[in-house]
Write an enzyme that holds these catalytic residues in place. Structure first.
Site, PDB file in Angstrom:
ATOM      1  N   GLY A  50       0.764  -1.241   0.000  1.00 20.97           N
ATOM      2  CA  GLY A  50       0.000   0.000   0.000  1.00 20.97           C
ATOM      3  C   GLY A  50       0.789   1.281   0.000  1.00 20.97           C
ATOM      4  CD  GLU A 104       1.137   1.019   7.364  1.00 18.83           C
ATOM      5  OE1 GLU A 104       0.774   1.083   6.162  1.00 18.83           O
ATOM      6  OE2 GLU A 104       0.964  -0.008   8.033  1.00 18.83           O
ATOM      7  CG  ASP A 108      -7.499   1.114   9.334  1.00 17.98           C
ATOM      8  OD1 ASP A 108      -6.821   0.285   9.957  1.00 17.98           O
ATOM      9  OD2 ASP A 108      -7.845   0.949   8.158  1.00 17.98           O
ATOM     10  CE  LYS A 136     -10.192   4.766   6.843  1.00 17.12           C
ATOM     11  NZ  LYS A 136     -10.867   3.495   6.523  1.00 17.12           N
ATOM     12  CG  ASP A 164      -5.587  -3.454  -2.028  1.00 14.79           C
ATOM     13  OD1 ASP A 164      -5.996  -4.625  -2.163  1.00 14.79           O
ATOM     14  OD2 ASP A 164      -5.092  -3.041  -0.960  1.00 14.79           O
TER      15      ASP A 164
END
Length: 181
Positions: A50, A104, A108, A136, A164
């Site tokens: 990611g 990162e 979350d 988040k 993704d």
């Protein structure tokens, strides 16, 4: 507003590439200020898959010598986290005695960050700090501080710019949010 279809879901534009680049500029300036006179060679740890795009953009803006290392952790299936983090690929270099900046794409729940911080301590990192493109705050309830946060977002499922949905959407330049309309 542009929409994209990935597998069985539709997503709409949420954060433009221009906004992403401004946020990366800001976070890179913070890191450069903190590391401007460093004499060591810190490690930039790319958390695969990611954060590849974020790491690449961030690296171009950092003005000190660094070593790029990768690790692959997995915790997602479809649109939700499994809550269990697996190390899919271990560290690609020795980090003993080094300061490590974990890069990162998104933080979350924070399970990955906690597990990764423990892996780095076990491997002898002298210090670890977290740098995330997206955060988040409504989902995060861990004790590991996030030193560098480019953007805070609500607790929505997003794709693009490395993120993704079942391996699709990573190559999108913008970030898209699940379109429930």
């Amino acid at each position: 507003m542009e929409k994209v279809r990935l597998h069985d879901k539709t997503f709409r534009t949420f954060i433009s590439n221009q906004q992403i680049m401004k946020a990366i500029d800001k976070v890179a300036a913070q890191i450069n200020a903190d590391f401007k006179d460093c004499t060591d060679v810190p490690v930039l740890l790319c958390v695969l898959n990611g954060s590849i795009m974020f790491t690449a953009e961030l690296m171009k803006r950092l003005e000190f010598n660094l070593q790029l290392v990768s690790v692959k952790m997995t915790s997602y299936q479809g649109t939700s986290t499994t809550g269990k983090v697996k190390v899919a690929m271990g560290l690609t270099a020795d980090i003993k005695g080094k300061r490590v900046i974990i890069v990162e794409d998104i933080v979350d729940t924070g399970h990955t960050i906690v597990d990764l911080t423990n892996v780095l301590k076990e491997n002898g990192a002298s210090e670890t700090m977290v740098c995330t493109l997206l955060y988040k705050p409504d989902s995060y309830n861990q004790d590991v501080p996030l030193k560098y946060v480019a953007m805070e977002i609500p607790n929505d499922f997003i794709v693009g710019f490395g993120l993704d949905y079942d391996e699709l959407g990573r190559n999108l330049n913008d970030i898209y949010v699940l379109d429930n309309d």
